[in-house]
Design a protein around this motif. Structure first.
Motif, PDB file in Angstrom:
ATOM      1  N   THR A  55       2.736  10.086 -10.676  1.00  0.00           N
ATOM      2  CA  THR A  55       2.615  10.552  -9.314  1.00  0.00           C
ATOM      3  C   THR A  55       1.161   9.963  -8.708  1.00  0.00           C
ATOM      4  N   ASP A  56      -0.016  10.087  -9.672  1.00  0.00           N
ATOM      5  CA  ASP A  56      -1.207   9.682  -9.129  1.00  0.00           C
ATOM      6  C   ASP A  56      -1.258   8.328  -9.216  1.00  0.00           C
ATOM      7  N   ASN A  57      -0.577   7.530  -9.900  1.00  0.00           N
ATOM      8  CA  ASN A  57      -0.696   5.880 -10.119  1.00  0.00           C
ATOM      9  C   ASN A  57       0.142   5.575  -8.703  1.00  0.00           C
ATOM     10  N   ASN A  58       1.042   5.964  -8.420  1.00  0.00           N
ATOM     11  CA  ASN A  58       1.620   5.587  -7.144  1.00  0.00           C
ATOM     12  C   ASN A  58       0.975   5.640  -5.863  1.00  0.00           C
ATOM     13  N   LYS A  59      -0.068   6.565  -5.969  1.00  0.00           N
ATOM     14  CA  LYS A  59      -1.058   6.738  -5.008  1.00  0.00           C
ATOM     15  C   LYS A  59      -2.274   5.652  -5.048  1.00  0.00           C
ATOM     16  N   TYR A  60      -2.547   5.417  -6.244  1.00  0.00           N
ATOM     17  CA  TYR A  60      -3.650   4.531  -6.629  1.00  0.00           C
ATOM     18  C   TYR A  60      -3.141   3.043  -6.240  1.00  0.00           C
ATOM     19  N   MET A  61      -1.878   2.699  -6.394  1.00  0.00           N
ATOM     20  CA  MET A  61      -1.402   1.529  -5.930  1.00  0.00           C
ATOM     21  C   MET A  61      -1.717   0.961  -4.666  1.00  0.00           C
ATOM     22  N   GLU A  62      -2.047   1.734  -3.758  1.00  0.00           N
ATOM     23  CA  GLU A  62      -2.212   1.421  -2.439  1.00  0.00           C
ATOM     24  C   GLU A  62      -3.543   0.641  -2.174  1.00  0.00           C
ATOM     25  N   LEU A  63      -4.456   1.000  -3.484  1.00  0.00           N
ATOM     26  CA  LEU A  63      -5.732   0.284  -3.428  1.00  0.00           C
ATOM     27  C   LEU A  63      -5.634  -1.084  -3.890  1.00  0.00           C
ATOM     28  N   ALA A  64      -4.520  -1.480  -4.341  1.00  0.00           N
ATOM     29  CA  ALA A  64      -4.245  -2.756  -4.872  1.00  0.00           C
ATOM     30  C   ALA A  64      -3.922  -3.931  -4.030  1.00  0.00           C
ATOM     31  N   GLU A  65      -4.507  -5.098  -3.634  1.00  0.00           N
ATOM     32  CA  GLU A  65      -4.030  -6.259  -2.894  1.00  0.00           C
ATOM     33  C   GLU A  65      -2.809  -6.757  -3.035  1.00  0.00           C
ATOM     34  N   VAL A  66      -2.450  -6.726  -4.567  1.00  0.00           N
ATOM     35  CA  VAL A  66      -1.012  -7.118  -4.841  1.00  0.00           C
ATOM     36  C   VAL A  66      -0.531  -6.513  -6.045  1.00  0.00           C
ATOM     37  N   THR A  67       0.966  -6.476  -6.330  1.00  0.00           N
ATOM     38  CA  THR A  67       1.433  -5.879  -7.500  1.00  0.00           C
ATOM     39  C   THR A  67       2.254  -6.905  -8.080  1.00  0.00           C
ATOM     40  N   VAL A  68       2.081  -7.542  -9.426  1.00  0.00           N
ATOM     41  CA  VAL A  68       2.861  -8.241  -9.733  1.00  0.00           C
ATOM     42  C   VAL A  68       3.489  -7.699 -11.018  1.00  0.00           C
ATOM     43  N   CYS A  69       4.717  -8.361 -11.487  1.00  0.00           N
ATOM     44  CA  CYS A  69       5.593  -7.813 -12.450  1.00  0.00           C
ATOM     45  C   CYS A  69       6.027  -8.813 -13.540  1.00  0.00           C
ATOM     46  N   ASN A  70       6.157  -8.381 -14.528  1.00  0.00           N
ATOM     47  CA  ASN A  70       6.652  -9.205 -15.584  1.00  0.00           C
ATOM     48  C   ASN A  70       8.289  -9.357 -15.711  1.00  0.00           C
ATOM     49  N   SER A  71       8.653  -9.880 -14.592  1.00  0.00           N
ATOM     50  CA  SER A  71      10.187  -9.882 -14.699  1.00  0.00           C
ATOM     51  C   SER A  71      10.478 -11.166 -13.498  1.00  0.00           C
ATOM     52  N   ALA A  86      16.107  -4.464  -7.297  1.00  0.00           N
ATOM     53  CA  ALA A  86      14.841  -3.689  -7.007  1.00  0.00           C
ATOM     54  C   ALA A  86      13.923  -4.569  -6.008  1.00  0.00           C
ATOM     55  N   TYR A  87      14.002  -5.710  -6.212  1.00  0.00           N
ATOM     56  CA  TYR A  87      13.086  -6.510  -5.339  1.00  0.00           C
ATOM     57  C   TYR A  87      13.415  -6.359  -3.851  1.00  0.00           C
ATOM     58  N   THR A  88      14.942  -6.280  -3.595  1.00  0.00           N
ATOM     59  CA  THR A  88      15.268  -6.098  -2.300  1.00  0.00           C
ATOM     60  C   THR A  88      14.765  -4.701  -1.639  1.00  0.00           C
ATOM     61  N   LEU A  89      14.616  -3.618  -2.528  1.00  0.00           N
ATOM     62  CA  LEU A  89      13.978  -2.697  -2.023  1.00  0.00           C
ATOM     63  C   LEU A  89      12.661  -2.431  -1.765  1.00  0.00           C
ATOM     64  N   PHE A  90      11.844  -3.314  -2.650  1.00  0.00           N
ATOM     65  CA  PHE A  90      10.461  -3.342  -2.484  1.00  0.00           C
ATOM     66  C   PHE A  90       9.907  -4.956  -2.590  1.00  0.00           C
ATOM     67  N   PRO A  91       9.989  -5.494  -1.459  1.00  0.00           N
ATOM     68  CA  PRO A  91      10.021  -7.148  -1.251  1.00  0.00           C
ATOM     69  C   PRO A  91       8.586  -7.463  -1.534  1.00  0.00           C
ATOM     70  N   ASN A  92       7.673  -6.604  -1.298  1.00  0.00           N
ATOM     71  CA  ASN A  92       6.184  -6.953  -1.586  1.00  0.00           C
ATOM     72  C   ASN A  92       6.006  -7.433  -3.064  1.00  0.00           C
ATOM     73  N   LEU A  93       6.515  -6.756  -4.059  1.00  0.00           N
ATOM     74  CA  LEU A  93       6.160  -6.769  -5.440  1.00  0.00           C
ATOM     75  C   LEU A  93       6.585  -8.447  -5.825  1.00  0.00           C
ATOM     76  N   LEU A  94       5.602  -8.982  -6.638  1.00  0.00           N
ATOM     77  CA  LEU A  94       5.572 -10.384  -7.169  1.00  0.00           C
ATOM     78  C   LEU A  94       6.266 -10.509  -8.551  1.00  0.00           C
ATOM     79  N   PRO A  95       7.320 -10.951  -8.849  1.00  0.00           N
ATOM     80  CA  PRO A  95       7.897 -11.291  -9.965  1.00  0.00           C
ATOM     81  C   PRO A  95       7.249 -12.341 -10.708  1.00  0.00           C
ATOM     82  N   ILE A  96       6.680 -12.620 -11.686  1.00  0.00           N
ATOM     83  CA  ILE A  96       6.006 -13.641 -12.477  1.00  0.00           C
ATOM     84  C   ILE A  96       6.444 -14.187 -13.741  1.00  0.00           C
ATOM     85  N   GLY A  97       7.387 -13.619 -14.029  1.00  0.00           N
ATOM     86  CA  GLY A  97       7.944 -13.466 -15.475  1.00  0.00           C
ATOM     87  C   GLY A  97       9.319 -14.250 -15.671  1.00  0.00           C
ATOM     88  N   PRO A  98       9.629 -14.382 -16.870  1.00  0.00           N
ATOM     89  CA  PRO A  98       9.158 -13.866 -18.171  1.00  0.00           C
ATOM     90  C   PRO A  98       7.787 -14.518 -18.787  1.00  0.00           C
TER      91      PRO A  98
END
Length: 455
Positions: A202-218, A226-238
């Motif tokens: 729950t703390d990490n969820n709040k800290y995420m607001e400090l990041a300019e971008v969130t990238v995922c290994n997917s 999942a990306y339809t729900l949160f389109p700002n997440l960037l998948p850069i994998g595998p």
């Protein structure tokens, strides 16, 4: 143009270090310099396991800071580990950044930290360092974590993260259905550590607001729900460091590459590869049932058995088993897994369903036999069995044991399934397209790199 230096900070477990090391190699190829921060305990393990004295770490500087635990304390206890590093590591990370930047050149511009190490984001903010959040597991798992407030509001969870009722949770179409009793923060092993882990989440969820971008290994195609729900997440994998498997992955155990010669001697698409990651523990009874079940399949099998994989099993039993089955069996303490999964003799992957293993199996076109142990592995099993349909569950009997007959029957069923074989090939091709020029992950990685290059 001078190279941009970034600090990479993984959660201190093998499954988190590997994808962040893969990311580090990719960034080096794009002109970045990397300072890779392990805990002191893991740093020693990585150095001891490094082949060729680290010659395959060009552009990556390995450093370490304490994790807050004493020698001999159980670092597989995730609650204890999280309690230790959240108290001790922030001060050491701040000192590391300050010492580097006071030298006057090659200053740290970015922190790319595991979302599970969200405490590091305020440290970076204080030091004037830009922040990127990296998510190493399935985006579905992150999505469920980000929806915790709504799950509490809807009465699915109580305020402490425990389910109010046992039901199947279906967040959205194309998302993996998961039992509320098997949410990742409630499946960490010792339940006494759950309050610490849930607070960390729950703390990490709040800290995420400090990041300019969130990238995922997917990649988008495999987790579009999942990306339809949160389109700002960037998948850069595998993520994949190199096609020749020459670059270090930051492994905690030395690889036994002699198994590759053994694979060369096996028929095409014949070998069962059996590996349960860095945490899974089997009882003596389950170990023996699996061993006998693998023999009953009649297929050759390569089995990764860590020194701490089981307790109470005598070396004499293992030696006798190996002698009796030397024609079909190879056991190693740690394998060069990415090379193994890419080998033509491997027919299927019996796995704990860690996310790295899951992506590696998908990318190499292998069907799965799913045997999850803890945390997010049940979510990944649900993806494999319920959404992607590229594998089968290894289900236990009433006594909690997967019998030898069940092992035999499931292997035969998997290898005979034309539907699974078709899905496996489709997923492999989809992964390849995502990484190709113009593909979804290719484009998102390009966006990520361009962002970090901007002043």
């Amino acid at each position: 143009m001078a190279s941009t230096r970034v600090v990479i900070l993984p959660f201190p477990c093998q499954g988190h270090v590997i994808p962040m090391m893969e990311l580090s190699h990719s960034l080096v190829e794009h002109g970045f310099k990397v300072t890779f921060v392990n805990t002191e305990f893991n740093h020693v393990r990585v150095l001891q396991a490094l082949p060729n004295k680290g010659s395959n770490l060009k552009g990556i500087n390995l450093v370490s800071i304490p994790d807050g635990l004493h020698p001999g304390e159980d670092r597989n206890d995730l609650g204890l580990l999280a309690e230790g590093f959240t108290k001790v590591m922030p001060g050491h990370l701040e000192e590391l950044i300050r010492e580097n930047n006071e030298k006057g050149e090659d200053k740290i511009k970015w922190l790319i930290a595991d979302q599970n190490m969200g405490w590091s984001f305020p440290v970076a903010k204080k030091m004037g360092v830009r922040i990127a959040c990296f998510w190493p597991a399935s985006t579905a798992c992150l999505t469920i974590m980000m929806l915790i407030p709504k799950l509490i509001e809807d009465g699915v969870l109580d305020e402490k993260g425990w389910p109010k009722r046992d039901e199947i949770l279906q967040i959205a179409p194309k998302m993996p259905p998961i039992r509320t009793s098997q949410l990742s923060w409630n499946e960490i092993g010792d339940p006494r550590g759950q309050p610490t882990i849930f607070k960390l989440v729950t703390d990490n969820n709040k800290y995420m607001e400090l990041a300019e971008v969130t990238v995922c290994n997917s990649f988008y195609e495999i987790e579009s729900g999942a990306y339809t729900l949160f389109p700002n997440l960037l998948p850069i994998g595998p993520l994949l460091p190199d096609s020749k498997f020459e670059k270090s992955l930051g492994l905690f155990w030395p690889e036994d590459s002699t198994c590759m010669n053994w694979l060369d001697e096996q028929p095409q698409k014949s070998v069962i590869y059996v590996a349960f990651g860095s945490f899974t523990i089997f009882s003596e009874v389950q170990f023996k049932e699996l061993a006998h079940g693998l023999v009953l399949t009649g297929q050759p099998f390569l089995w990764v058995v860590r020194p701490d994989f089981t307790t109470g099993l005598s070396k004499e039993w293992v030696d006798e088993f190996l002698v009796a089955n030397k024609e079909k069996c190879r056991i190693v303490s740690w394998a060069p897994q990415q090379q193994v999964l890419a080998h033509g003799s491997v027919a299927c992957f019996m796995s704990h369903c860690g996310w790295n293993s899951t992506l590696e199996g998908v990318r190499n076109g292998l069907p799965f036999l799913c045997w999850p142990y803890f945390t997010d592995q049940f979510t990944n099993q649900s993806y494999i069995c319920n959404v992607w349909r590229n594998g089968l569950k290894m289900e236990a009997d009433e006594s909690g044991i997967v019998s030898r007959e069940r092992v035999r029957d499931r292997v035969k069923e998997l290898l005979a399934s034309e539907e699974i074989a078709t899905r496996v090939q489709e997923l492999k091709e989809s992964a390849g397209r995502s990484l190709s020029i113009g593909g979804t992950s290719y484009q998102d990685f390009k966006r990520f790199v361009n962002l970090m290059m901007k002043e």
